[in-house]
Scaffold this motif. Structure first.
Motif, PDB file in Angstrom:
ATOM      1  N   ALA A   1       0.824  -1.205   0.000  1.00 25.76           N
ATOM      2  CA  ALA A   1       0.000   0.000   0.000  1.00 25.76           C
ATOM      3  C   ALA A   1       0.861   1.258   0.000  1.00 25.76           C
ATOM      4  N   GLU A   2       2.093   1.137   0.526  1.00 26.21           N
ATOM      5  CA  GLU A   2       2.971   2.308   0.626  1.00 26.21           C
ATOM      6  C   GLU A   2       3.790   2.557  -0.638  1.00 26.21           C
ATOM      7  N   GLY A   3       4.081   1.484  -1.393  1.00 22.23           N
ATOM      8  CA  GLY A   3       4.922   1.706  -2.555  1.00 22.23           C
ATOM      9  C   GLY A   3       5.308   0.437  -3.269  1.00 22.23           C
ATOM     10  N   LEU A   4       6.407   0.522  -4.056  1.00 24.31           N
ATOM     11  CA  LEU A   4       6.847  -0.568  -4.918  1.00 24.31           C
ATOM     12  C   LEU A   4       8.328  -0.836  -4.723  1.00 24.31           C
ATOM     13  N   ILE A   5       8.710  -2.090  -4.921  1.00 24.58           N
ATOM     14  CA  ILE A   5      10.125  -2.453  -5.006  1.00 24.58           C
ATOM     15  C   ILE A   5      10.381  -2.811  -6.466  1.00 24.58           C
ATOM     16  N   LEU A   6      11.368  -2.143  -7.062  1.00 29.02           N
ATOM     17  CA  LEU A   6      11.570  -2.226  -8.502  1.00 29.02           C
ATOM     18  C   LEU A   6      12.953  -2.757  -8.859  1.00 29.02           C
ATOM     19  N   LYS A   7      13.043  -3.321 -10.064  1.00 29.55           N
ATOM     20  CA  LYS A   7      14.325  -3.649 -10.674  1.00 29.55           C
ATOM     21  C   LYS A   7      14.381  -2.915 -12.012  1.00 29.55           C
ATOM     22  N   VAL A   8      15.329  -1.989 -12.101  1.00 24.87           N
ATOM     23  CA  VAL A   8      15.461  -1.176 -13.316  1.00 24.87           C
ATOM     24  C   VAL A   8      16.499  -1.818 -14.221  1.00 24.87           C
ATOM     25  N   PRO A   9      16.171  -2.052 -15.496  1.00 26.21           N
ATOM     26  CA  PRO A   9      17.132  -2.685 -16.403  1.00 26.21           C
ATOM     27  C   PRO A   9      18.395  -1.843 -16.554  1.00 26.21           C
ATOM     28  N   PRO A  10      19.551  -2.480 -16.725  1.00 23.35           N
ATOM     29  CA  PRO A  10      20.810  -1.742 -16.743  1.00 23.35           C
ATOM     30  C   PRO A  10      20.978  -0.795 -17.918  1.00 23.35           C
ATOM     31  N   TYR A  11      20.162  -0.934 -18.971  1.00 24.52           N
ATOM     32  CA  TYR A  11      20.322   0.002 -20.082  1.00 24.52           C
ATOM     33  C   TYR A  11      19.816   1.392 -19.715  1.00 24.52           C
ATOM     34  N   ARG A  12      19.032   1.506 -18.651  1.00 28.50           N
ATOM     35  CA  ARG A  12      18.612   2.833 -18.179  1.00 28.50           C
ATOM     36  C   ARG A  12      19.645   3.326 -17.161  1.00 28.50           C
ATOM     37  N   VAL A  13      20.792   3.749 -17.708  1.00 28.01           N
ATOM     38  CA  VAL A  13      21.942   4.064 -16.858  1.00 28.01           C
ATOM     39  C   VAL A  13      21.700   5.253 -15.941  1.00 28.01           C
ATOM     40  N   ASP A  14      20.720   6.083 -16.256  1.00 28.30           N
ATOM     41  CA  ASP A  14      20.470   7.268 -15.438  1.00 28.30           C
ATOM     42  C   ASP A  14      19.358   7.056 -14.418  1.00 28.30           C
ATOM     43  N   VAL A  15      18.805   5.848 -14.344  1.00 25.71           N
ATOM     44  CA  VAL A  15      17.696   5.584 -13.416  1.00 25.71           C
ATOM     45  C   VAL A  15      18.186   4.632 -12.329  1.00 25.71           C
ATOM     46  N   THR A  16      18.749   5.206 -11.274  1.00 21.69           N
ATOM     47  CA  THR A  16      19.331   4.389 -10.205  1.00 21.69           C
ATOM     48  C   THR A  16      18.735   4.691  -8.837  1.00 21.69           C
ATOM     49  N   ARG A  17      17.930   5.755  -8.735  1.00 20.51           N
ATOM     50  CA  ARG A  17      17.354   6.161  -7.446  1.00 20.51           C
ATOM     51  C   ARG A  17      15.851   6.370  -7.602  1.00 20.51           C
ATOM     52  N   ASP A  18      15.179   6.507  -6.484  1.00 20.38           N
ATOM     53  CA  ASP A  18      13.732   6.700  -6.563  1.00 20.38           C
ATOM     54  C   ASP A  18      13.368   8.001  -7.266  1.00 20.38           C
ATOM     55  N   VAL A  19      14.190   9.056  -7.073  1.00 19.68           N
ATOM     56  CA  VAL A  19      13.886  10.326  -7.740  1.00 19.68           C
ATOM     57  C   VAL A  19      14.013  10.186  -9.256  1.00 19.68           C
ATOM     58  N   ASP A  20      14.915   9.300  -9.704  1.00 20.17           N
ATOM     59  CA  ASP A  20      15.060   9.073 -11.148  1.00 20.17           C
ATOM     60  C   ASP A  20      13.817   8.384 -11.700  1.00 20.17           C
ATOM     61  N   VAL A  21      13.301   7.427 -10.942  1.00 11.59           N
ATOM     62  CA  VAL A  21      12.077   6.742 -11.370  1.00 11.59           C
ATOM     63  C   VAL A  21      10.912   7.725 -11.417  1.00 11.59           C
ATOM     64  N   ILE A  22      10.848   8.609 -10.429  1.00  6.82           N
ATOM     65  CA  ILE A  22       9.773   9.609 -10.396  1.00  6.82           C
ATOM     66  C   ILE A  22       9.865  10.519 -11.617  1.00  6.82           C
ATOM     67  N   GLU A  23      11.062  10.868 -12.008  1.00  3.85           N
ATOM     68  CA  GLU A  23      11.236  11.681 -13.218  1.00  3.85           C
ATOM     69  C   GLU A  23      10.712  10.931 -14.444  1.00  3.85           C
ATOM     70  N   GLU A  24      11.000   9.618 -14.511  1.00  5.13           N
ATOM     71  CA  GLU A  24      10.506   8.811 -15.625  1.00  5.13           C
ATOM     72  C   GLU A  24       8.963   8.780 -15.636  1.00  5.13           C
ATOM     73  N   ILE A  25       8.382   8.632 -14.464  1.00  2.00           N
ATOM     74  CA  ILE A  25       6.913   8.624 -14.360  1.00  2.00           C
ATOM     75  C   ILE A  25       6.338   9.944 -14.866  1.00  2.00           C
ATOM     76  N   LEU A  26       6.958  11.035 -14.442  1.00  2.00           N
ATOM     77  CA  LEU A  26       6.463  12.355 -14.822  1.00  2.00           C
ATOM     78  C   LEU A  26       6.616  12.600 -16.322  1.00  2.00           C
ATOM     79  N   ARG A  27       7.716  12.117 -16.908  1.00  2.00           N
ATOM     80  CA  ARG A  27       7.918  12.284 -18.356  1.00  2.00           C
ATOM     81  C   ARG A  27       6.766  11.678 -19.143  1.00  2.00           C
TER      82      ARG A  27
END
Length: 799
Positions: A450-476
Motif C-alpha cells: 500500500a505504501e509503494g513498490l520495489i523495482l528492478k530497473v534494467p541496466p540500459y537505463r543508466v540514469d535511473v538508479t534512485r527513486d527520484v530518477d524513477v519519479i522523473e521517468e513517471i512524470l515524463r
C-alpha cells in the motif's frame, strides 16, 4: 541524433502523424529540434510512370537511335527517341514524361521537354537506372518485370515512401534513447501500446568450420564480449531499401556488410564491428591493452600512437581495432572479404570515453559506448546482424556464438514510495497509473504494498538508479502538461542580510550601462594555455576539447576573447563588463571566488564633425573604478602600484590589507595569447570583498551645507617614488572632518629640479557644515597638513 519516422513505425504500430509523433517525443523529454521531409531518392521519382514499349523502328537519320511507341496508360501512345541498345518491343520500362525533372545519380537535375532529335519528335525519355538515381548502371534502359502496371507511378512500383527525419537534441543522460528502439520505447509508453522487436528466431548455427578463439584479458574495460563467424559471404553494394533507410538519417552506404552493422547500431543502439576473418592472425581474438606508444593505423589511414590505457581488439600478433571507437585499416571488411568475425560487446563507458577524447575520435559507436549501452542487448543485436548479413550477403553461420560475460551487470534495485512520488510531482497520480507507466518503461515490479513498490530497473537505463530518477521517468510519460499549476502561490517571506548580491550587481550594471558599457557572459571553461599556474588549475577530467580543459583562474582571457571576436568584425571600440567566477585548487582544496571585470579598448567617443575620436586611456578606466567606489560609498582604500604580470602597468586599491581591485593596461604577452592587437584596459574587482564591504557600509543622508567651501593650494617638491595616493591618505588622516576633497592640478618633472624629485601642486577643499570657516581655523588646518606631509612624505613646501 537523427531518427526516421518510417523506421520508428516498425517498432510502434500507430497512425499518429509525423507532427503528432514530434509532439509526443518532445513532451517525453526527447526534444525534437526539427522535422524534415525526406525523399527516398532525389526527386522521389515524381513524374515517372511505368510504360509499355509497343513497337520500335530504326531512326531514319541515326544508326544508333530508335523511334519507339510507348503506352503510358493515358490512351495516347508517346513517340520517344531512345539510344539504348537494349530497348525492344514488349518491354515494361520507366518513362519520364514531358515536364518531369529527372535527378541523375551524378550530375545536375534536368527537365524533360518535347523536342526533335535528328528530325524525329521525342515526347519523353525511357530511363536507365543511373538517370533516375536508382543506381549507377548506364549500360541500357531498365527493363521491369511483367507484373508492372502500365501507367502507374514508378515510385509505387519501386515501393518508395517519403519519410520524415527528426533531429533530436539528445541530453547526455538519455543513453537508453540512442536508437530507434530506444526512441520507440517512449512513444509506446506514452501511447500505452506494445512494442514490436525484430524477429531473430531464425538464427541457427549452420556449421562450425570457422571457429575463432576469443580471450578477454581486461574484463574491467570489457565486461561482456561476444562474437560469431560468418563464412561464404559476398561483399557488394547494399540493396536499395537498406541504402535508402540509412540515407534518411544521414549515413553513407559503404557495402552490404558494413551497412548491416550500421543498420543494427541505429536500429537497436548496439554498436557492432565486422573483422575480415582472414586478417585475424593465429585465428585468435584477444581483448587487451597494448604497450605505451604502440603504433596503430586506423581506417582513415592515420597512424596513431596508443596509450597503455587504450583497450584494443587484437589478433595473435597485432592490434586490429580501438575497442568501441574505431576500426583498423588492415582488418576491416574489403571487397575481397569472404568470411567475417562479427563482434558485439559491452565496454566500460569511462574507458571508451577517455580513449575517444585522447585520440580526438568521435564515431557513432563511441557516442553510444561513452554514454552506456545495454549489456543485455549484446547477443540479441549479434543475432539480428548475423541474420541480416546472411540475407543480403549470403554465407553461413560458421561458429557457435562466443559470449564471455563472467560478471553479469545486475539491474538497479529501487524502493519507490507513493508518498514520495506525490510530494515531488506535487499532484496525486493514481497508483494504477504509476504502475502502468513503470511497466511500460520496461521496469520490473518485484513486489508492491500500500505504501509503494520495489523495482528492478534494467541496466540500459543508466540514469535511473534512485527513486527520484524513477519519479522523473513517471512524470515524463504522465506528461508535464498534465500537472495542475495553481493560479496563486503562497509563500512565507524571509529577510536576508543587507545588501543582497543581486541588488549590488544591478546597481553596478545600471551604472556601467549608463556609461556605454555592455555586459558579457563567458564560459567558465577555458584552455590551459591561459592558466597562471597549471598546478593550481582545476582541470576537467573529460574535456569537450583542448580549448575547454580547465576552469578559468582569471576573468581576463574570456574578456579578451570577446574583444578579439568583436575587433575581427570591425567593432574595435569596446566597453565590456562581466560578473563571473574564477577557480583554483591548492593542496586538494578547491576555491571558487566571485569576480567583477571591466574592459575598455579602442575609442571612448567616435569622431564627430566637431571633434576627433579619443582613444581609451588608463585614466578613463580609473575614472570608472573610482566612480564605482564612490557609488558604493567605499572610501579608505590604500593605493599601490600593481605588480600583476598580466598588466603592463596599473594600480591596486586595497581595503583592510586585501586587494579590492587591480586595474591598468593589459600586458602585450597576455594580449598575444588571445590574438588581440590593440591596447586593452582592464579592471578586476573581488566581488566577494566588495559585497562584504558594502554590507557593513552605512549611507547617511545630509543637507547641502549652507556655508561656503574654501580652497587652498600647496606646491611641493617630493621624491619621484611618492604617489598622489600616498599624499591623499596623509591629508585625509590629518583632517577627517573638514577636508572634503583633494586634487592634484599640476605635475612637473625636469632638469630644473633636483635629481630624483618632482613638483606637485595640490588643491584642498575645506568646508564646515555648521559655520563659516575663519582664516585662523583654515591656517591651522593647513599648517597641520604641511607638517604631516613634510614628516611622512618628505615633502618640501614651495613658497
Amino acid at each position: 541524433m537523427k531518427i526516421s519516422y518510417n523506421w520508428l513505425k516498425e517498432f510502434v504500430h500507430t497512425d499518429k502523424t509525423p507532427g503528432e509523433i514530434s509532439t509526443i517525443l518532445t513532451g517525453t523529454g526527447l526534444e525534437v529540434e526539427s522535422v524534415e521531409k525526406v525523399q527516398a531518392i532525389p526527386g522521389g521519382l515524381e513524374g515517372l510512370v511505368i510504360g509499355y514499349v509497343k513497337e520500335t523502328t530504326q531512326h531514319p537519320n541515326a544508326d544508333r537511335l530508335k523511334v519507339t511507341k510507348v503506352d503510358v496508360g493515358t490512351g495516347e501512345d508517346l513517340q520517344i527517341v531512345c539510344g539504348a541498345a537494349n530497348v525492344a518491343a514488349g518491354q515494361k520500362v520507366v518513362v519520364a514524361t514531358v515536364g518531369t525533372t529527372v535527378h541523375p545519380t551524378s550530375g545536375e537535375p534536368f527537365p524533360i521537354n518535347k523536342s526533335k532529335i535528328r528530325g524525329e519528335v521525342s515526347e519523353g525519355m525511357i530511363c536507365a537506372e543511373d538517370e533516375i538515381s536508382l543506381g549507377t548502371d548506364h549500360a541500357g534502359i531498365m527493363v521491369l518485370a511483367d507484373d508492372a502496371v502500365v501507367g502507374s507511378p514508378a515510385k509505387n512500383y519501386f515501393k518508395l515512401n517519403d519519410d520524415y527525419m527528426y533531429e533530436i537534441g539528445l541530453t547526455p543522460n538519455r543513453a537508453d534513447a540512442v536508437s530507434h528502439l530506444g526512441t520507440a520505447r517512449d512513444i509506446a509508453a506514452f501511447l500505452k501500446i506494445g512494442i514490436t522487436k525484430p524477429d531473430i528466431s531464425a538464427f541457427k548455427v549452420d556449421n562450425t568450420d570457422g571457429i575463432i578463439e576469443v580471450v578477454v584479458e581486461n574484463e574491467t574495460a570489457s565486461p561482456r564480449y561476444a562474437g560469431v563467424t560468418i563464412s561464404g559471404i559476398t561483399v557488394k553494394e547494399s540493396p536499395q531499401w537498406l541504402k535508402e533507410r540509412l540515407a534518411v538519417i544521414g549515413v553513407r552506404s559503404i557495402n552490404n556488410v558494413v551497412d548491416a552493422t550500421n543498420y543494427v547500431l541505429h536500429d537497436l543502439g548496439q554498436p557492432l564491428h565486422a573483422f575480415d576473418a582472414d586478417a585475424i592472425k593465429g585465428n585468435k581474438v584477444i581483448v587487451k591493452n597494448c604497450p605505451e606508444g604502440t603504433l596503430f593505423k586506423t581506417l582513415d589511414d592515420v597512424e596513431r600512437k596508443l596509450s597503455v590505457d587504450d583497450l584494443m581488439i587484437c589478433n595473435a600478433e597485432t592490434p586490429m581495432c580501438i575497442a568501441g571507437v574505431f576500426g583498423g585499416a588492415e582488418s576491416g571488411v574489403k571487397a575481397t572479404t569472404t568470411s567475417i568475425f562479427l563482434e558485439s560487446a559491452y565496454f566500460n563507458a569511462v574507458s571508451i570515453r577517455k580513449t575517444a577524447k585522447r585520440h580526438g575520435l568521435k564515431t557513432d559507436a563511441s557516442f553510444r559506448f561513452e554514454r552506456g549501452t545495454d549489456p543485455d542487448m549484446v547477443i540479441f543485436a549479434l543475432k539480428r546482424a548475423a541474420l541480416l548479413i546472411k540475407e543480403i550477403a549470403g554465407g553461413s553461420i560458421s561458429s557457435n556464438i562466443v559470449d564471455l560475460y563472467p560478471n553479469p551487470v545486475a539491474p538497479f534495485d529501487v524502493d519507490l514510495l507513493y508518498s514520495h512520488v506525490h510530494r515531488l510531482i506535487g499532484q496525486v497520480i493514481p497508483h494504477e497509473e504509476i504502475k502502468n507507466i513503470i511497466k511500460a518503461l520496461d521496469i520490473e515490479i518485484v513486489s508492491e504494498s500500500a505504501e509503494g513498490l520495489i523495482l528492478k530497473v534494467p541496466p540500459y537505463r543508466v540514469d535511473v538508479t534512485r527513486d527520484v530518477d524513477v519519479i522523473e521517468e513517471i512524470l515524463r510519460i504522465y506528461g508535464y502538461n498534465n500537472i495542475y499549476i495553481p493560479t496563486q502561490v503562497r509563500a512565507s517571506l524571509s529577510t536576508s542580510p543587507r545588501p543582497e548580491k543581486d541588488t549590488v550587481q544591478n546597481l553596478l550594471s545600471d551604472l556601467l550601462t549608463a556609461n556605454g558599457f555592455n555586459e558579457i557572459i563567458s564560459n567558465s571553461l577555458t584552455k590551459s594555455a591561459y592558466a597562471d599556474n597549471l598546478d593550481n588549475a582545476v582541470k576537467i577530467l573529460n574535456p569537450l576539447s583542448s580549448d575547454l580543459d580547465v576552469m578559468r583562474q582569471t576573468m581576463l582571457y574570456s574578456g579578451l576573447e570577446a574583444i578579439a571576436y568583436n575587433q575581427n568584425r570591425q567593432n574595435a571600440d569596446i566597453k565590456f563588463y562581466e560578473f563571473g567566477k574564477v577557480y583554483s585548487v591548492k593542496d586538494d582544496k578547491y576555491n571558487e571566488s566571485q569576480r567583477f571585470a571591466i574592459f575598455m579598448s579602442g575609442a571612448t567617443a567616435s569622431a564627430q564633425w566637431n571633434q576627433k575620436a579619443t582613444s581609451a586611456t588608463f585614466y578613463n578606466l580609473k575614472a570608472i573604478v573610482d566612480g564605482i567606489l564612490q557609488k558604493l560609498n567605499i572610501a579608505d582604500v590604500v593605493v599601490e602600484d600593481s605588480t600583476c604580470k598580466k598588466l603592463a602597468y596599473g594600480l591596486n586599491y586595497n581595503h583592510n590589507n586585501k586587494t579590492l581591485v587591480k586595474f591598468g593596461q593589459v600586458a602585450t604577452t597576455a594580449l598575444k595569447k588571445a590574438d588581440v592587437d590593440k591596447d586593452v584596459f582592464y579592471a578586476d574587482f573581488s566581488l566577494d570583498q566588495l559585497l562584504n564591504i558594502v554590507k557593513k557600509n552605512k549611507i547617511v543622508y545630509q543637507d547641502i551645507s549652507k556655508f561656503p567651501a574654501v580652497k587652498r593650494d600647496l606646491s611641493m617638491l617630493i621624491d619621484k617614488s611618492v604617489s598622489f595616493g600616498q599624499l591623499k591618505q596623509i591629508a585625509q588622516r590629518t583632517e577627517r572632518k573638514l577636508l572634503k576633497e583633494i586634487n592634484v592640478f599640476d605635475v612637473y618633472e625636469g632638469d630644473k629640479l633636483p635629481a630624483g624629485k618632482k613638483s606637485y601642486a595640490l588643491s584642498f577643499i575645506l568646508q564646515d557644515s555648521e559655520k563659516t570657516l575663519t582664516d585662523k581655523a583654515i591656517d591651522a588646518i593647513m599648517q597641520k597638513l604641511i607638517y604631516n606631509l613634510e614628516k611622512e612624505a618628505g615633502a618640501s613646501i614651495r613658497k
